[in-house]
Every structure is written in C-alpha cells, then in structure tokens.
Design an enzyme around this catalytic site. Structure first.
Site, PDB file in Angstrom:
ATOM      1  CB  ALA A 168      -0.880   0.006   1.238  1.00 24.57           C
ATOM      2  CE  LYS A 169       3.247   6.906  -3.972  1.00 26.39           C
ATOM      3  NZ  LYS A 169       4.621   6.938  -3.480  1.00 26.39           N
TER       4      LYS A 169
END
Ligand code: PMP
Length: 332
Positions: A168-169
């Site tokens: 996940a960014k």
C-alpha cells in the site's frame, strides 16, 4: 489556462475534491483531521510529460489502480471509480494549461465537523479524495540522471509487511522513508537504501532498486517489503523487450558494492544511476551502459517517440476536450 505561482512553484489553480473542482487556496483541512494524527492516507505520484503528440500522463490507469488497492487494504470505501479518477486528472491538467506536471491524488480519513471523532478508530471519519497537480522538475536533480548519485545503506530497516504493508502506498509508510532520507542527507548522501527485516536489500526511501550483473538485471522481489513500483514494472518490460534477462531475487547488502551497475527507479526519480554505496564506488563510478540504454528507451516511451513494449497503452493524452466536464462541477 489556469495555473498560478506559489512562490517558486507553479501549481494548477484548481484542485479536485470528492468529484468537484475547487480553488487551490480552498483545498484545506481541519487540524483534527484523522490523517494528520494517525497517518491514515493513501496516495499516488504520477507524471505528465510533453511529447511528440502533446502532453500525456504516463501509466495513469495503473497508478489509479494502485491508489484503489491501497485504499482497499485500509478498508477505505471509495465511491469514485478508477475511470473517474483518471478523467478528473486529465481535466485538471487540461484546465491548468501545464504541459508537464506531477500529479498527486490522495485519499484520507478526514473529520466530520458536525459530528467529530478524535480516536484511532478510523470508521467514524469521512473519506476525502483530492487530486492536485504542479510543475516538478527532476527529483534527485538534473545532473543525477547522468552522473549518478552517492547513497548509503540506512541503519533503519524497511517497514515489515505484517505490520505496515509495503504494497500500500500509505502516508504512514513515509515516516519510515523520512527516517531513511534524513539520515542519508545528514550523512552527506543523496538517498538511503533500506534493508528489510531479514537484512536483505529492500528499496530506497522513494525508489525501487536494480542491480546489473553480467548483463542481467536483478531486483528485490515484492516479498522484500517493496512498493510494487510502476517504473520498476516499466523497466522490467523494457528490459525484456531489449532481450535483457531480469531476475527478481533476494539481494545481500554486500552485493550492492560488487554490482556492475546500480540504479533507482521511480516516478519522481525516473531512472537514476547510483555511483557509490557507503562511499564504495559501484562499477565505473558513473552511469553504466545498460542503465543508459534503459534510460534512453524509457525517455523515448514517455515522450511517445517509440511504442511501449507489446504496444501497451501507457500514455493517456491530455486532449483539448474531454467529456469529463459534464460530470464534474467547479471548472470555468
Ligand atoms: N518505493 C517507494 C517507497 C516509493 O515511494 C516509490 C515512489 N512511488 C517507489 C518505490 C517507486 O514507485 P513508482 O515507480 O510507482 O513511482
């Protein structure tokens, strides 16, 4: 045409917010916004380049898909579709008149001012989506793309995927990145490379990493707590197209010193050669031949001067007119 100067930065005069365009100056949040206290944001970094056939956004769909993936991991229910995010981006850039820019979509847990919630539990907090664009030059400097940069191995480990998923960014991941980046800068380096919790090479504070050995590309696998970089994927595809073998495998720290060539990839960093690690010179101490070849093909592709590998549609043009206007409010 509507952009404005904020000190030395040129920014679009509008920002997209939850389906509408608002003025740059109105894109503000309350200090009790959940994301500020608990890091609850996910975001993207995307570039728009001016090329042969006008301006175009590079791998817009893939970036917006990663944004939605990041949101899904953090249980953020988004009403906006991937296509709507893409269309809003194109319209925002078109309206800004900027020919080249950096695009920052962000989704975060906000604050319901009528019925506020201040605890860690994110569920009561509303989801806010924004897209901002501005002109941004070379992240690690113009010179870096040719001369390469000096980096260190960080004393900080990369976040581990069972506590903070690197897939996940998420905004919170960048606290780890900031520790890595600050230590590097204060030590006189341009960037730091983090090892994962097992001691294998992971990635830079905002870049993926590739080694070149005997004409072959080697890069850490997703299991080394890396962000699945879109430039990483681009380089893998270009390499395959050029007949260069690519291997995803665990890498020991010492292998960095012994590589023939080393480079970072990222939307901001593009393809940046690394000329030394921990003050040990890598290969020739300047951009290597394979790095230069990959850079050359990369820059041709992003400017529409050659097709993408397998004729993939990696460029979304900023056309003069779009049908987005009908679905969004606030532009004039
Ligand atoms: N790793 C990290 C931690 C990053 O922040 C970035 C930049 N988004 C990358 C890798 C490179 O990803 P991309 O090529 O998709 O920009």
């Amino acid at each position: 045409m509507s952009s404005k100067d904020v000190n030395t930065k040129k920014v679009a005069s509008k920002v997209w917010h939850n389906g509408e365009f608002i003025d740059w100056d109105d894109a503000r949040v309350h200090v009790m916004t959940h994301a500020i206290h608990y890091g609850s944001s996910v975001f993207e970094g995307i570039r728009c380049y001016k090329g042969e056939n006008g301006s175009a956004v590079f791998r817009l769909t893939e970036h917006m898909q990663r944004l939605l993936n990041s949101a899904k991991i953090y249980r953020m229910d988004i009403e906006t579709s991937r296509q709507e995010f893409c269309d809003a981006t194109i319209e925002l850039i078109r309206h800004s008149g900027l020919e080249e820019c950096y695009i920052r979509p962000i989704i975060f847990r906000g604050l319901d001012e009528e019925n506020p919630a201040f605890g860690v539990n994110p569920f009561p907090n509303p989801i806010e989506s924004y897209i901002a664009v501005w002109e941004w030059g070379k992240y690690l400097g113009e010179e870096a793309l040719e001369q390469g940069i000096d980096v260190c191995v960080s004393s900080w480990s990369r976040i581990t995927s069972n506590s903070m998923p690197a897939m996940a960014k998420a905004g919170a991941n960048y606290m780890n990145s900031q520790l890595i980046k600050m230590e590097a800068i204060l030590g006189g380096f341009a960037e730091g490379i983090a090892l994962d919790d097992r001691g294998y090479v992971s990635e830079g504070s905002g870049e993926n990493l590739f080694l070149v050995n005997n004409g072959k590309l080697i890069t850490p696998p997703l299991g080394a707590s890396i962000l699945p970089g879109i430039t990483r994927d681009t380089v893998i595809e270009i390499a395959k197209d050029l007949g260069i073998e690519v291997q995803e495998s665990v890498i020991q720290r010492a292998a960095l010193y012994l590589a023939d060539e080393l480079f970072f990839t990222g939307t901001a960093a593009e393809i940046t050669p690394i000329r030394s690690v921990d003050r040990i010179t890598v290969g020739p101490g300047k951009r290597g031949e394979i790095t230069a070849k990959l850079q050359e093909e990369f820059f041709k592709i992003i400017r529409g001067e050659r097709p993408a590998p397998n004729n993939a549609e990696w460029l979304t043009p900023i056309t003069g007119d779009t049908n987005v206007k009908k679905s969004v409010a606030g532009l004039n």
